[in-house]
Design a protein around this motif. Structure first.
Motif, PDB file in Angstrom:
ATOM      1  N   HIS A 142       0.834  -1.204   0.000  1.00 38.52           N
ATOM      2  CA  HIS A 142       0.000   0.000   0.000  1.00 38.52           C
ATOM      3  C   HIS A 142       0.870   1.256   0.000  1.00 38.52           C
ATOM      4  N   MET A 167      -9.387  -0.091   6.366  1.00 41.72           N
ATOM      5  CA  MET A 167     -10.093   1.036   6.981  1.00 41.72           C
ATOM      6  C   MET A 167     -11.607   0.878   6.825  1.00 41.72           C
ATOM      7  N   LYS A 168     -12.042   0.419   5.652  1.00 41.46           N
ATOM      8  CA  LYS A 168     -13.467   0.198   5.421  1.00 41.46           C
ATOM      9  C   LYS A 168     -13.990  -0.918   6.328  1.00 41.46           C
ATOM     10  N   PHE A 184      -1.829   3.908   3.172  1.00 39.08           N
ATOM     11  CA  PHE A 184      -3.200   3.750   3.653  1.00 39.08           C
ATOM     12  C   PHE A 184      -3.779   2.458   3.083  1.00 39.08           C
ATOM     13  N   ASP A 185      -4.262   1.599   3.959  1.00 41.06           N
ATOM     14  CA  ASP A 185      -4.909   0.359   3.530  1.00 41.06           C
ATOM     15  C   ASP A 185      -6.408   0.608   3.543  1.00 41.06           C
ATOM     16  N   TRP A 186      -6.935   1.035   2.391  1.00 37.62           N
ATOM     17  CA  TRP A 186      -8.331   1.464   2.328  1.00 37.62           C
ATOM     18  C   TRP A 186      -9.307   0.343   2.661  1.00 37.62           C
ATOM     19  N   GLU A 187      -8.988  -0.876   2.251  1.00 36.53           N
ATOM     20  CA  GLU A 187      -9.887  -1.993   2.544  1.00 36.53           C
ATOM     21  C   GLU A 187      -9.943  -2.269   4.036  1.00 36.53           C
ATOM     22  N   THR A 213      -2.334   1.719   9.344  1.00 36.21           N
ATOM     23  CA  THR A 213      -1.184   0.966   8.856  1.00 36.21           C
ATOM     24  C   THR A 213       0.032   1.268   9.725  1.00 36.21           C
ATOM     25  N   GLN A 237       1.025   4.829   9.101  1.00 36.73           N
ATOM     26  CA  GLN A 237       0.245   5.805   9.864  1.00 36.73           C
ATOM     27  C   GLN A 237       0.667   5.836  11.330  1.00 36.73           C
TER      28      GLN A 237
END
Length: 230
Positions: A81, A89-90, A84-87, A107, A110
């Motif tokens: 990534h 976070m979702k 940011f690991d968007w999946e 992550t 972060q």
């Protein structure tokens, strides 16, 4: 008169914004080469009269089991990534919305940005700054340096910062000699190093450590940590 005042305020705002952007970039670039001497958390403990244990060790002088344990436990997509690991976070947002046990989607990048540059309390301002610094360190540091700094500044107990200090404190050994089992035990107390214990782990922490130890082998076998050793 009002228009003039607004114009002056606008100029001041953009001047301060520009100064912040330049200063933050210089700060990030400085830590690309220099060890991080102090974080907000370390300063807080020092001011509270606590003895701070913090020893800086290069990533190349650490047991490879340690970053593998951290990747396996906290951020399996670390090498893939952009900060940011968007999946993740979702998924965290969905779980929290559904009233399940609160979880985060941060992550390692972060967490490194927060630990090095910011304060721990949650707020929209801090989260915004965390995103800014995360983007900067992904560009300015690269993955190996992000991992190196994270492992050197992460809180590992009252007044204990970095895996080198934690290795010595909990196991009486240097960080390069950590076994996968020991690396997993250290990682298992994150992200709650004050509530969880390495020396007297609960059943939950022991079970979690065993799972992490298995993941260390998976990370190594599948080359999930390849970005660290180029």
């Amino acid at each position: 008169m009002i228009a003039r005042a607004l114009g002056l305020l606008t100029r001041w705002f953009f001047s301060l914004l520009g100064l912040f952007i330049v200063a933050s970039m210089v700060w990030v670039l400085a830590y690309r080469l220099l060890p991080v001497p102090m974080t907000w958390m370390m300063a807080r403990d020092s001011l509270d009269g606590k003895a701070v244990q913090h020893t800086w060790v290069p990533l190349t002088a650490m047991s490879r089991a340690l970053p593998r344990a951290v990747i396996g436990a906290e951020d399996a997509n670390f090498c893939y990534h952009g900060g940011f690991d968007w999946e993740a976070m979702k998924a965290a947002a969905r779980a929290n919305y559904q009233g399940k046990k609160l979880r985060g989607g941060s992550t390692i990048s972060q967490q490194a940005a927060k630990n090095v540059f910011l304060w721990p309390e949650r707020s929209y301002l801090r989260k915004g700054l965390e995103a800014w610094f995360t983007a900067l360190i992904e560009i300015g540091w690269g993955k190996a340096r992000i991992m190196e700094i994270y492992l050197n500044v992460v809180e590992m107990g009252p007044g204990i910062y970095g895996m080198a200090s934690a290795s010595q404190h909990y196991f009486g050994t240097t960080v390069d000699k950590l076994s996968p089992k020991q690396a997993a035990r250290l990682t298992a107390i994150l992200p709650q190093p004050i509530k969880r214990s390495v020396s007297k782990p609960s059943k939950t922490v022991r079970r979690y450590a065993r799972r992490i130890e298995k993941r260390v082998a998976v990370v190594a076998d599948e080359g999930i940590d390849a970005c660290l050793w180029k």
